[in-house]
Design an enzyme around this catalytic site. Structure first.
Site, mmCIF file in Angstrom:
data_model
loop_
_atom_site.group_PDB
_atom_site.id
_atom_site.type_symbol
_atom_site.label_atom_id
_atom_site.label_comp_id
_atom_site.label_asym_id
_atom_site.label_seq_id
_atom_site.Cartn_x
_atom_site.Cartn_y
_atom_site.Cartn_z
ATOM 1 N N LYS A 252 9.058 -104.283 61.095
ATOM 2 C CA LYS A 252 9.880 -104.535 59.912
ATOM 3 C C LYS A 252 10.810 -103.343 59.654
ATOM 4 O O LYS A 252 10.348 -102.247 59.327
ATOM 5 C CB LYS A 252 8.929 -104.762 58.723
ATOM 6 C CG LYS A 252 9.582 -104.952 57.403
ATOM 7 C CD LYS A 252 9.913 -106.389 57.135
ATOM 8 C CE LYS A 252 10.706 -106.492 55.829
ATOM 9 N NZ LYS A 252 11.461 -107.738 55.727
ATOM 10 N N GLY B 253 15.266 -112.639 47.061
ATOM 11 C CA GLY B 253 16.215 -111.542 46.851
ATOM 12 C C GLY B 253 17.444 -111.951 46.051
ATOM 13 O O GLY B 253 17.917 -111.190 45.201
ATOM 14 N N ASN B 254 17.940 -113.183 46.290
ATOM 15 C CA ASN B 254 19.166 -113.611 45.618
ATOM 16 C C ASN B 254 19.000 -113.789 44.118
ATOM 17 O O ASN B 254 19.978 -113.941 43.395
ATOM 18 C CB ASN B 254 19.681 -114.913 46.248
ATOM 19 C CG ASN B 254 18.737 -116.056 45.983
ATOM 20 O OD1 ASN B 254 17.536 -115.965 46.249
ATOM 21 N ND2 ASN B 254 19.250 -117.126 45.419
ATOM 22 N N LYS C 129 6.344 -111.149 51.145
ATOM 23 C CA LYS C 129 6.099 -111.575 49.763
ATOM 24 C C LYS C 129 5.669 -113.041 49.662
ATOM 25 O O LYS C 129 4.884 -113.402 48.788
ATOM 26 C CB LYS C 129 7.308 -111.321 48.862
ATOM 27 C CG LYS C 129 8.488 -112.257 49.102
ATOM 28 C CD LYS C 129 9.112 -112.730 47.806
ATOM 29 C CE LYS C 129 10.027 -113.917 47.984
ATOM 30 N NZ LYS C 129 10.814 -114.079 49.191
ATOM 31 N N LYS D 237 8.346 -118.695 54.929
ATOM 32 C CA LYS D 237 8.128 -119.491 53.708
ATOM 33 C C LYS D 237 7.312 -120.744 54.032
ATOM 34 O O LYS D 237 6.355 -121.073 53.344
ATOM 35 C CB LYS D 237 9.473 -119.896 53.080
ATOM 36 C CG LYS D 237 10.274 -118.688 52.622
ATOM 37 C CD LYS D 237 11.564 -119.093 51.936
ATOM 38 C CE LYS D 237 12.491 -117.901 51.808
ATOM 39 N NZ LYS D 237 11.903 -116.716 51.183
#
Ligand code: ADP
Ligand code: MG
Length: 314
Positions: free
Chosen positions: A130, A12-13, A215, A277
């Site tokens: 979510k 996102g960043n 993602k 991740k």
């Protein structure tokens, strides 16, 4: 020999640096910064597939949709996914095109609107978790529940929110297309937001569903299914840590799959952020992947030279 194809999942960043810079133009400027690092990889001989998140952008669409409810139809979640893949893909295409032009790199960039198959019997559909869209008051939440069948939950005193399922990705529908674009030398943007979640009905037809796929999980699946030689997760930290943000914090440089599993079980990687991740990388390596890296965009080049980042290997 491992392939020179890399899947790079950008977080996102890479698009929204802070709350005050979130206009489309601000996002484009942030994209230009991030894509410089992708261009460096390409100059160093990698063929790159960029994947990305879309949480804030989907939130903006849902909010617009909500504010104009009295006048216009609402946008279903799968369509939000498609809209953001297109819009973000366009930003990356333009940023990379301009960066390539500056550097004299002859390459085209293409975005693939990507569907990700999920299992309609995935247990996640039984317990949506979510949160998406804006906060609501209780009355609105109850109305949405009865009128639209939304799952809503109260979020720790901050109000009510809609929650959707987060099922596991099973198959990247456009995999072969993504692979052929890479083979003809294009740089590809794909699997945005984890891909648009679709299920198969009895006739084998695809149906979009109201869900969100992680993602990093979907990017790992793509990396395996095209046998990428490298999986990079580009996020806000240079390295992964044990005891993150604690006095005895220890940065990790190079760990094995077994160590990753062990540290994961010990709870070093936060649930909703670093946890998925590292889990994505564990699955990538278990399914035959050869090497994975977690670092921030500005350190990708140094990390690939072995100077920094957290490497996870079989
Ligand atoms: P993205 O938008 O890239 O998906 P996230 O915010 O979801 O990024 O996850 C990355 C964040 O995870 C880091 O910025 C960091 O604050 C946090 N984090 C949690 N646990 C760890 C850890 N053990 N080591 C490093 N970062 C961690
Ligand atoms: Mg995240």
């Amino acid at each position: 020999m491992t392939s020179k194809i890399a899947v790079v999942a950008v977080g996102g960043n890479s698009l929204i640096t802070d709350e005050k810079h979130r206009t489309v133009h601000d996002q484009y400027l942030a994209a230009c910064e991030s894509m410089k690092h992708i261009a460096n990889m390409i100059q160093n001989g990698w063929e790159v597939i960029v994947t990305h998140g879309n949480g804030p952008q989907v939130g903006f669409i849902l909010r617009r949709s909500e504010l104009s409810r009295h006048e216009l139809h609402e946008v279903p979640l799968d369509a939000c996914g498609a809209d953001t893949q297109g819009a973000i893909g366009y930003m990356f295409q333009k940023a990379l095109h301009n960066e390539f032009r500056k550097r004299g790199i002859k390459k085209e960039v293409a975005t693939v609107v990507t569907q990700t198959l999920v299992d309609k019997n995935d247990p996640a559909f039984q317990s949506p978790s979510k949160p998406i869209g804006s906060f609501m008051d209780e009355a609105t939440a109850q109305t949405q529940r009865t009128k639209d069948g939304w799952h809503v939950v109260e979020d720790a005193g901050r109000g009510w929110r809609r929650v959707v399922a987060s099922p596991l990705p099973k198959q990247i529908i456009e995999r072969a297309t993504i692979e052929s674009l890479i083979k003809v030398g294009a740089t590809v943007i794909a699997v945005g937001g984890g891909g648009i979640p679709v299920v198969e009905n009895e006739q084998g037809e695809l149906l979009g569903v109201e869900a969100v796929i992680d993602k990093d999980y979907a990017s790992a699946l793509l990396a395996n299914s095209i046998q990428a030689g490298l999986f990079v997760i580009s996020t806000a930290v240079e390295k992964v840590a044990l005891n993150y943000n604690k006095p005895d914090q220890k940065w990790l440089e190079r760990i094995t799959l077994a160590e990753a599993r062990h540290y994961m079980a010990e709870g070093h990687f936060a649930k909703g952020s670093m946890g998925p991740k590292v889990q994505a990388i564990i699955w990538f390596l278990e399914r035959g992947g050869s090497q994975a890296l977690i670092t921030n965009p500005e350190n990708i080049a140094r990390a690939l030279a072995g100077e920094t980042g957290t490497w996870i290997v079989p």
